[in-house]
Scaffold this active site. Structure first.
Site, mmCIF file in Angstrom:
data_model
loop_
_atom_site.group_PDB
_atom_site.id
_atom_site.type_symbol
_atom_site.label_atom_id
_atom_site.label_comp_id
_atom_site.label_asym_id
_atom_site.label_seq_id
_atom_site.Cartn_x
_atom_site.Cartn_y
_atom_site.Cartn_z
ATOM 1 N N HIS A 127 0.832 -1.209 0.000
ATOM 2 C CA HIS A 127 0.000 0.000 0.000
ATOM 3 C C HIS A 127 0.861 1.252 0.000
ATOM 4 C CE1 HIS A 127 -3.973 -1.744 0.272
ATOM 5 N NE2 HIS A 127 -3.557 -2.543 1.243
ATOM 6 N N ASP A 157 8.678 7.428 9.200
ATOM 7 C CA ASP A 157 8.155 6.985 10.487
ATOM 8 C C ASP A 157 6.952 7.859 10.800
ATOM 9 O OD1 ASP A 157 8.070 5.216 12.615
ATOM 10 O OD2 ASP A 157 9.329 6.443 13.904
ATOM 11 N N PHE A 190 -6.206 1.256 9.213
ATOM 12 C CA PHE A 190 -5.559 0.399 10.211
ATOM 13 C C PHE A 190 -5.102 1.284 11.365
ATOM 14 C CE2 PHE A 190 -2.407 1.891 7.244
ATOM 15 C CZ PHE A 190 -1.331 2.243 8.031
ATOM 16 N N GLY A 191 -4.573 0.672 12.393
ATOM 17 C CA GLY A 191 -4.035 1.428 13.524
ATOM 18 C C GLY A 191 -5.094 2.245 14.231
ATOM 19 N N HIS A 236 -1.507 12.465 6.607
ATOM 20 C CA HIS A 236 -0.180 12.918 7.002
ATOM 21 C C HIS A 236 0.900 12.311 6.099
ATOM 22 C CE1 HIS A 236 -1.915 9.530 9.061
ATOM 23 N NE2 HIS A 236 -0.716 9.000 9.181
ATOM 24 N N ARG A 237 0.777 11.011 5.823
ATOM 25 C CA ARG A 237 1.782 10.357 4.976
ATOM 26 C C ARG A 237 1.736 10.925 3.557
ATOM 27 N NH1 ARG A 237 0.930 5.509 6.126
ATOM 28 N NH2 ARG A 237 2.680 5.248 7.534
#
Length: 194
Positions: free
Chosen positions: A12, A69, A149-150, A177-178
């Site tokens: 992904h 990260d 997820f998460g 954010h990513r």
């Protein structure tokens, strides 16, 4: 086409970055380069972990590379879980346990402000560049939604009335954010090619 090593084997993440970079760079994974061991991430900050992973791959392969990260930073918890987001409740990536612990730690708390933050470390020719993506929002009181997820079922971004887990992948990627950090990375790389 220049090769760029991305510190992930997550399909992904790979697809998301490929979509932003287009055809200018050929993305490869650690596995493609014979790196099969766990890449260390033992630093106390997101920036430190991203840098550590990117440096590890650069030292092993000599290739231009990048690593990311991500952490959830909750205001009332002093920025926790932060760099420990994936291992908040256990040593493994137990999303359900992490969510239960977060809700328990916020029980009765009026301030539920939070943000997701991603940091990308890019190493080109041994020189490091950092890119950051942030989404502000808040934590709701119970999990809602089945996507993602998460912490996605608990996080509602500012300006939205749904959690990340209630959004389609395309909707989340438009504001996540990513995605914001990846767009900055892509902009930098594409500007270099001109």
């Amino acid at each position: 086409m220049r090769k760029l090593l991305f510190a992930t084997n997550n399909a992904h993440k790979l697809a998301e970055v490929r979509a932003e970079l287009g055809d200018a760079w050929q993305l490869v994974t650690p596995r493609d380069c014979g790196v099969t061991e766990e890449i260390p991430e033992t630093q106390p900050t997101l920036e430190g972990n991203a840098s550590q992973k990117a440096r590890y791959l650069y030292d092993r392969t000599g290739m231009d590379c990048f690593a990311d990260d991500t952490g959830l930073e909750v205001e009332a918890l002093g920025g926790a879980p932060g760099v420990h987001s994936a291992r908040y409740a256990t040593d493994g990536h137990d999303f359900a346990a992490n969510n239960r612990l977060l809700l328990r730690n916020l029980a009765g708390c009026g301030n539920r402000r939070a943000r997701f933050r991603t940091v990308i470390s890019l190493i080109l020719g041994s020189e490091e560049h950092l890119f950051e993506g942030v989404v502000e929002g808040h934590i709701i009181e119970h999990e809602t939604g089945d996507e993602g997820f998460g912490y996605d079922p608990l996080f509602v971004p500012d300006g939205c009335d749904r959690t990340f887990a209630q959004m389609t992948t395309a909707e989340k990627n438009a504001t996540s954010h990513r995605a914001r950090a990846v767009r900055k990375l892509a902009g930098y790389l594409l500007a270099m090619e001109k």
